[in-house]
Design a protein around this motif. Structure first.
Motif, PDB file in Angstrom:
ATOM      1  N   LEU A   2       0.839  -1.189   0.000  1.00  0.00           N
ATOM      2  CA  LEU A   2       0.000   0.000   0.000  1.00  0.00           C
ATOM      3  C   LEU A   2       0.879   1.245   0.000  1.00  0.00           C
ATOM      4  N   PRO A   3       0.386   2.343  -0.577  1.00  0.00           N
ATOM      5  CA  PRO A   3       1.086   3.609  -0.341  1.00  0.00           C
ATOM      6  C   PRO A   3       0.996   3.938   1.146  1.00  0.00           C
ATOM      7  N   LEU A   4       2.079   4.471   1.699  1.00  0.00           N
ATOM      8  CA  LEU A   4       2.140   4.726   3.133  1.00  0.00           C
ATOM      9  C   LEU A   4       2.125   6.225   3.433  1.00  0.00           C
ATOM     10  N   TYR A   5       1.529   6.557   4.563  1.00  0.00           N
ATOM     11  CA  TYR A   5       1.456   7.932   5.054  1.00  0.00           C
ATOM     12  C   TYR A   5       1.896   7.899   6.509  1.00  0.00           C
ATOM     13  N   TYR A   6       2.614   8.929   6.931  1.00  0.00           N
ATOM     14  CA  TYR A   6       3.110   8.975   8.308  1.00  0.00           C
ATOM     15  C   TYR A   6       2.421  10.082   9.097  1.00  0.00           C
ATOM     16  N   ILE A   7       2.118   9.785  10.356  1.00  0.00           N
ATOM     17  CA  ILE A   7       1.600  10.771  11.303  1.00  0.00           C
ATOM     18  C   ILE A   7       2.425  10.672  12.574  1.00  0.00           C
ATOM     19  N   GLY A   8       2.944  11.788  13.051  1.00  0.00           N
ATOM     20  CA  GLY A   8       3.716  11.763  14.289  1.00  0.00           C
ATOM     21  C   GLY A   8       3.672  13.108  14.984  1.00  0.00           C
ATOM     22  N   GLU A   9       3.606  13.073  16.302  1.00  0.00           N
ATOM     23  CA  GLU A   9       3.508  14.286  17.103  1.00  0.00           C
ATOM     24  C   GLU A   9       4.667  14.382  18.074  1.00  0.00           C
ATOM     25  N   SER A  10       5.251  15.568  18.196  1.00  0.00           N
ATOM     26  CA  SER A  10       6.302  15.853  19.169  1.00  0.00           C
ATOM     27  C   SER A  10       7.492  14.918  18.933  1.00  0.00           C
ATOM     28  N   PHE A  11       7.788  14.010  19.848  1.00  0.00           N
ATOM     29  CA  PHE A  11       8.824  12.996  19.616  1.00  0.00           C
ATOM     30  C   PHE A  11       8.591  12.291  18.282  1.00  0.00           C
ATOM     31  N   GLY A  12       7.364  11.851  18.040  1.00  0.00           N
ATOM     32  CA  GLY A  12       7.045  11.150  16.797  1.00  0.00           C
ATOM     33  C   GLY A  12       7.184  12.024  15.572  1.00  0.00           C
ATOM     34  N   TRP A  26      14.238   8.863   3.462  1.00  0.00           N
ATOM     35  CA  TRP A  26      14.999   7.762   2.883  1.00  0.00           C
ATOM     36  C   TRP A  26      14.112   6.585   2.482  1.00  0.00           C
ATOM     37  N   ASP A  27      12.820   6.674   2.754  1.00  0.00           N
ATOM     38  CA  ASP A  27      11.893   5.554   2.531  1.00  0.00           C
ATOM     39  C   ASP A  27      10.860   5.944   1.475  1.00  0.00           C
ATOM     40  N   GLU A  28      11.028   5.431   0.264  1.00  0.00           N
ATOM     41  CA  GLU A  28      10.168   5.817  -0.855  1.00  0.00           C
ATOM     42  C   GLU A  28       8.782   5.187  -0.789  1.00  0.00           C
ATOM     43  N   ARG A  29       8.518   4.362   0.205  1.00  0.00           N
ATOM     44  CA  ARG A  29       7.181   3.793   0.364  1.00  0.00           C
ATOM     45  C   ARG A  29       6.173   4.837   0.828  1.00  0.00           C
ATOM     46  N   PHE A  30       6.648   5.929   1.405  1.00  0.00           N
ATOM     47  CA  PHE A  30       5.759   6.954   1.939  1.00  0.00           C
ATOM     48  C   PHE A  30       5.423   8.002   0.876  1.00  0.00           C
ATOM     49  N   VAL A  31       4.136   8.391   0.834  1.00  0.00           N
ATOM     50  CA  VAL A  31       3.682   9.385  -0.141  1.00  0.00           C
ATOM     51  C   VAL A  31       3.333  10.715   0.510  1.00  0.00           C
ATOM     52  N   GLY A  32       3.335  10.784   1.842  1.00  0.00           N
ATOM     53  CA  GLY A  32       3.012  12.022   2.520  1.00  0.00           C
ATOM     54  C   GLY A  32       3.123  11.854   4.025  1.00  0.00           C
ATOM     55  N   ALA A  33       2.967  12.977   4.746  1.00  0.00           N
ATOM     56  CA  ALA A  33       3.123  12.920   6.201  1.00  0.00           C
ATOM     57  C   ALA A  33       2.487  14.131   6.859  1.00  0.00           C
ATOM     58  N   ARG A  37      -0.927   8.726  -7.065  1.00  0.00           N
ATOM     59  CA  ARG A  37      -1.567   7.959  -8.140  1.00  0.00           C
ATOM     60  C   ARG A  37      -1.340   8.619  -9.498  1.00  0.00           C
ATOM     61  N   SER A  38      -1.481   9.938  -9.538  1.00  0.00           N
ATOM     62  CA  SER A  38      -1.289  10.665 -10.787  1.00  0.00           C
ATOM     63  C   SER A  38       0.146  10.529 -11.286  1.00  0.00           C
ATOM     64  N   GLU A  39       1.097  10.618 -10.342  1.00  0.00           N
ATOM     65  CA  GLU A  39       2.491  10.470 -10.728  1.00  0.00           C
ATOM     66  C   GLU A  39       2.776   9.072 -11.250  1.00  0.00           C
ATOM     67  N   HIS A  40       2.180   8.072 -10.590  1.00  0.00           N
ATOM     68  CA  HIS A  40       2.378   6.688 -11.029  1.00  0.00           C
ATOM     69  C   HIS A  40       1.776   6.474 -12.417  1.00  0.00           C
ATOM     70  N   ALA A  41       0.583   7.041 -12.663  1.00  0.00           N
ATOM     71  CA  ALA A  41      -0.072   6.862 -13.956  1.00  0.00           C
ATOM     72  C   ALA A  41       0.688   7.555 -15.077  1.00  0.00           C
ATOM     73  N   ALA A  42       1.409   8.631 -14.744  1.00  0.00           N
ATOM     74  CA  ALA A  42       2.135   9.386 -15.767  1.00  0.00           C
ATOM     75  C   ALA A  42       3.438   8.714 -16.169  1.00  0.00           C
ATOM     76  N   ARG A  43       3.888   7.722 -15.417  1.00  0.00           N
ATOM     77  CA  ARG A  43       5.158   7.075 -15.713  1.00  0.00           C
ATOM     78  C   ARG A  43       5.047   6.140 -16.917  1.00  0.00           C
TER      79      ARG A  43
END
Length: 331
Positions: A179-189, A199-206, A325-331
């Motif tokens: 799956l495309p991954l998204y990160y959420i983190g607060e303060s320490f996180g 460094w991790d291309e699996r993530f698409v946003g945060a 998704r748009s970037e992937h479709a344009a490749r």
């Protein structure tokens, strides 16, 4: 003198947690430039982490809202296994995977405030922290977690916690699928996420909320109530540790981010001084910024601010997915 509203909210006896910065000055706080070999070191750690099989083991907990919740145990480096929670959508296949970090000290339960109903999500708990991993792989916060291993770049706890986020992402993918991954983190996180994400291309946003560990040149000069105070005291006695910290500055790492990031920065924060937070935001190219009245504090109207923040993360996630998704479709 701080804004009168802060005197009304927190009282004159409380330290001025704006630290003398207004919004214009905060927007001008620079990120710390990378030391030699910064990116290469982080990329090598990521490559090493990807050789570790996550081997997740799930124990059912029950339903919470739109999700089925499990305790998850998974492998990280050097044979260590950490625990957290993992949740899968009840209504059908997940369209996105979320890695959801936490504040300093860990978490006691999953929090779905920012999580869409159709997301698979892992709530990792950092080594040494929380209800599951206290003292495991690192001391607890009370026992010096933020200083553990600071004698060396290769052993410092903040770096190991950032690496552990990659392992948590691998565990989520192992369970929920690619799956495309998204990160959420607060303060320490938030700070740990800024270190790990470039460094991790699996993530698409945060979304990074009041991120810690930014701009040590300034942070080490400012007294605070958070973990930074322990680091400040240590570096005053061991100035050589400043060179180690250069590899773990969230504002430095944020300059390498190539994905859309929403950052929520506070004007007043006695735990994570605002200039460090804004230094992280100021380093990011694809930035969506929400300015909060205060962080790590209760204040009048905080419920409305939180509601805006939660909705902002969900909307940002949706846009990040569509852009990917748009970037992937344009490749």
């Amino acid at each position: 003198m701080p804004d009168a509203r802060y005197l009304d909210w927190f009282g004159s006896e409380v330290r001025d947690a704006t630290y003398g910065y207004d919004l214009e000055a905060l927007h001008a706080v620079p990120p710390v430039p990378p030391p030699d070999g910064f990116a290469e070191r982080w990329r090598s750690w990521y490559a090493e982490a990807m050789t570790v099989a996550p081997e997740p083991v799930l124990t059912p907990v029950g339903r919470q809202g739109a999700h089925e919740v499990f305790v998850v145990e998974h492998a990280v480096a050097n044979g260590l296994r950490l625990r957290g929670w993992l949740a899968l959508p009840i209504g059908g296949p997940a369209r996105v995977g979320i890695v959801h970090g936490h504040g300093y000290g860990g978490r006691d339960a999953p929090d779905f405030s920012r999580v869409p109903d159709d997301a698979a999500v892992i709530f990792p708990i950092a080594r040494g922290q929380g209800v599951f991993n206290a003292g495991l792989g690192a001391p607890t916060p009370d026992d010096g977690h933020v200083l553990f291993g600071i004698e060396s770049v290769d052993t410092y706890s903040l770096g190991r916690c950032a690496v552990d986020l990659w392992h948590a992402a691998s565990a989520l993918v192992e369970v929920a699928g690619e799956l495309p991954l998204y990160y959420i983190g607060e303060s320490f996180g938030g700070g740990i996420g800024a270190l790990a994400l470039p460094w991790d291309e699996r993530f698409v946003g945060a979304t990074l909320v009041v991120p810690s560990f930014g701009q040590y040149d300034i942070r080490l000069q400012l007294q605070c109530e958070g973990s930074g105070e322990r680091v400040r005291g240590y570096v005053a006695e061991h100035p050589e540790a400043r060179e180690v910290l250069r590899c773990f500055d969230a504002s430095t790492a944020a300059g390498f981010l190539e994905l859309p990031v929403r950052v929520e920065c506070a004007l007043w924060d006695g735990f994570v001084p605002p200039p460090g937070q804004f230094a992280v935001a100021n380093a990011i190219d694809e930035l969506e910024l929400q300015v909060l009245p205060a962080g790590h504090a209760e204040y009048p109207g905080v419920e409305a601010v939180l509601a805006e923040s939660y909705a902002g993360t969900r909307a940002h996630l949706a846009r990040a997915l569509e852009a990917a998704r748009s970037e992937h479709a344009a490749r």
